[in-house]
Design a protein around this motif. Structure first.
Motif, PDB file in Angstrom:
ATOM      1  N   ARG A   7      68.820 -46.850  20.548  1.00 28.89           N
ATOM      2  CA  ARG A   7      68.997 -47.695  21.727  1.00 28.89           C
ATOM      3  C   ARG A   7      69.746 -46.927  22.805  1.00 28.89           C
ATOM      4  O   ARG A   7      69.386 -46.952  23.952  1.00 28.89           O
ATOM      5  CB  ARG A   7      69.769 -48.960  21.371  1.00 28.89           C
ATOM      6  N   HIS A  44      76.127 -58.929  28.379  1.00 26.54           N
ATOM      7  CA  HIS A  44      75.473 -57.919  27.542  1.00 26.54           C
ATOM      8  C   HIS A  44      76.237 -56.599  27.628  1.00 26.54           C
ATOM      9  O   HIS A  44      75.794 -55.632  28.251  1.00 26.54           O
ATOM     10  CB  HIS A  44      74.007 -57.741  27.966  1.00 26.54           C
ATOM     11  N   HIS A  46      78.269 -53.740  25.202  1.00 26.71           N
ATOM     12  CA  HIS A  46      78.540 -53.240  23.851  1.00 26.71           C
ATOM     13  C   HIS A  46      79.764 -52.316  23.891  1.00 26.71           C
ATOM     14  O   HIS A  46      79.839 -51.439  24.749  1.00 26.71           O
ATOM     15  CB  HIS A  46      77.355 -52.430  23.329  1.00 26.71           C
ATOM     16  N   HIS A  72      75.495 -55.866  17.095  1.00 32.98           N
ATOM     17  CA  HIS A  72      74.296 -56.136  16.300  1.00 32.98           C
ATOM     18  C   HIS A  72      74.661 -56.416  14.844  1.00 32.98           C
ATOM     19  O   HIS A  72      75.480 -55.700  14.281  1.00 32.98           O
ATOM     20  CB  HIS A  72      73.362 -54.920  16.296  1.00 32.98           C
ATOM     21  N   GLN A 102      74.073 -59.965  18.958  1.00 35.60           N
ATOM     22  CA  GLN A 102      72.712 -59.596  19.355  1.00 35.60           C
ATOM     23  C   GLN A 102      71.899 -59.165  18.142  1.00 35.60           C
ATOM     24  O   GLN A 102      71.793 -57.983  17.826  1.00 35.60           O
ATOM     25  CB  GLN A 102      72.724 -58.463  20.390  1.00 35.60           C
ATOM     26  N   ASP A 239      73.619 -54.301  29.353  1.00 36.86           N
ATOM     27  CA  ASP A 239      73.407 -53.598  28.079  1.00 36.86           C
ATOM     28  C   ASP A 239      74.184 -52.279  28.092  1.00 36.86           C
ATOM     29  O   ASP A 239      73.740 -51.284  27.531  1.00 36.86           O
ATOM     30  CB  ASP A 239      71.918 -53.348  27.814  1.00 36.86           C
TER      31      ASP A 239
HETATM   32 ZN   LIG Z   1      72.195 -54.748  23.599  1.00 38.73          ZN
END
Ligand SMILES: [Zn+2]
Length: 274
Positions: A7, A44, A46, A72, A102, A239
């Motif tokens: 990712r 969003h 992280h 996650h 998520q 993100d």
């Molecule tokens: Zn994400």
């Protein structure tokens, strides 16, 4: 490949190349945008070695954006059961952030009890990790994703989106309408009126909010306007795992273009915390 790294590398590559954006980044470069007059959140974010919780909180303060942290659960990540999830929630409690999850893999919620899941402010899931008919997963955010037949891909993808929106216990649909790099430029043709209306109807039936994704520039203006008309709510998401957290350009532009107001924005289940 470690999914977290995968990712990360996608985000990095796409930011550099602008390769997978529905609307190419350069078209936006000269248009000025202003921060909306209503309270804004980045749901969003992280945490990472480049972004500690303290740094995320400070960025939020600096940019006057509420921060929502996501992690996650599942294979390849740190959260596998109730105890892990509780530890994650408790670790973030002292901070003025929303606490989210998520999930990536369909069926993830079987590993957790409702009592622990209910402590989360929100759950965001995308439909970017497609189960392969022969087993395993196809991670369509990866820059080297191959698409042989665009229509066939769309049929399978729409089916998986349908599954996510009808069976997963989620609050926000992340990365909506994102297309893998080889077909990203066909966004307008492939996201037909029929497909868009179908997704909107499914989200509406379960009151699932739509993420406007800063890094992928999805969904596009047409989708947002149709979703707004259907009464759907929206979130903004970077993100980000670094200093890009709480930094919006595309999201603010969509607010202007689609005339989004505070009433269009998603409000997390738990409103007792800041
Ligand atoms: Zn994400």
């Amino acid at each position: 490949m470690n999914p977290t790294c995968a990712r990360r590398s996608f985000l990095h590559t796409s930011l550099l190349a602008g390769a997978a954006l529905a609307t190419p980044r350069h078209l936006f470069a000269s248009t000025p945008v202003t921060k909306p007059s209503f309270p804004v959140a980045d749901y969003h974010v992280h945490l990472s070695p480049q972004l500690s919780i303290e740094q995320a909180v400070n960025l939020g303060k600096e940019r006057q954006v509420q921060i929502g942290i996501l992690e996650h659960p599942g294979p390849g990540y740190k959260i596998h059961n109730d105890a892990d999830l509780q530890q994650y929630i408790d670790g973030l409690r002292p901070y003025p952030v929303r606490i989210g999850l998520q999930p990536v893999y369909a069926g993830w919620s079987k590993s957790f009890s409702k009592t622990v899941l209910d402590q989360l402010d929100f759950i965001l899931m995308d439909a970017l990790t497609l189960p392969r008919p022969e087993g395993g997963w196809l991670a369509i955010w990866q820059i080297d994703t191959m698409v042989d037949d665009a229509e066939e891909f769309m049929t399978g993808y729409t089916k998986f989106i349908e599954q996510v929106l009808t069976t997963e216990p989620i609050d926000v649909f992340g990365w909506p309408t994102f297309l893998p790099a080889p077909i990203a430029r066909q966004y307008r043709q492939l996201w037909t009126r029929h497909r868009i209306d179908h997704i909107i109807a499914l989200a509406r039936a379960r009151k699932i909010a739509i993420e406007i994704n800063e890094v992928a520039h999805v969904p596009d203006e047409n989708f947002i306007i149709a979703a707004k008309r259907a009464g759907l709510k929206f979130t903004f998401g970077t993100d980000a795992r670094n200093q890009n957290a709480a930094h919006f350009y595309y999201c603010y532009q969509m607010v202007q273009k689609c005339r989004l107001t505070q009433a269009d924005m998603f409000v997390p289940k738990r409103t007792d915390r800041k």
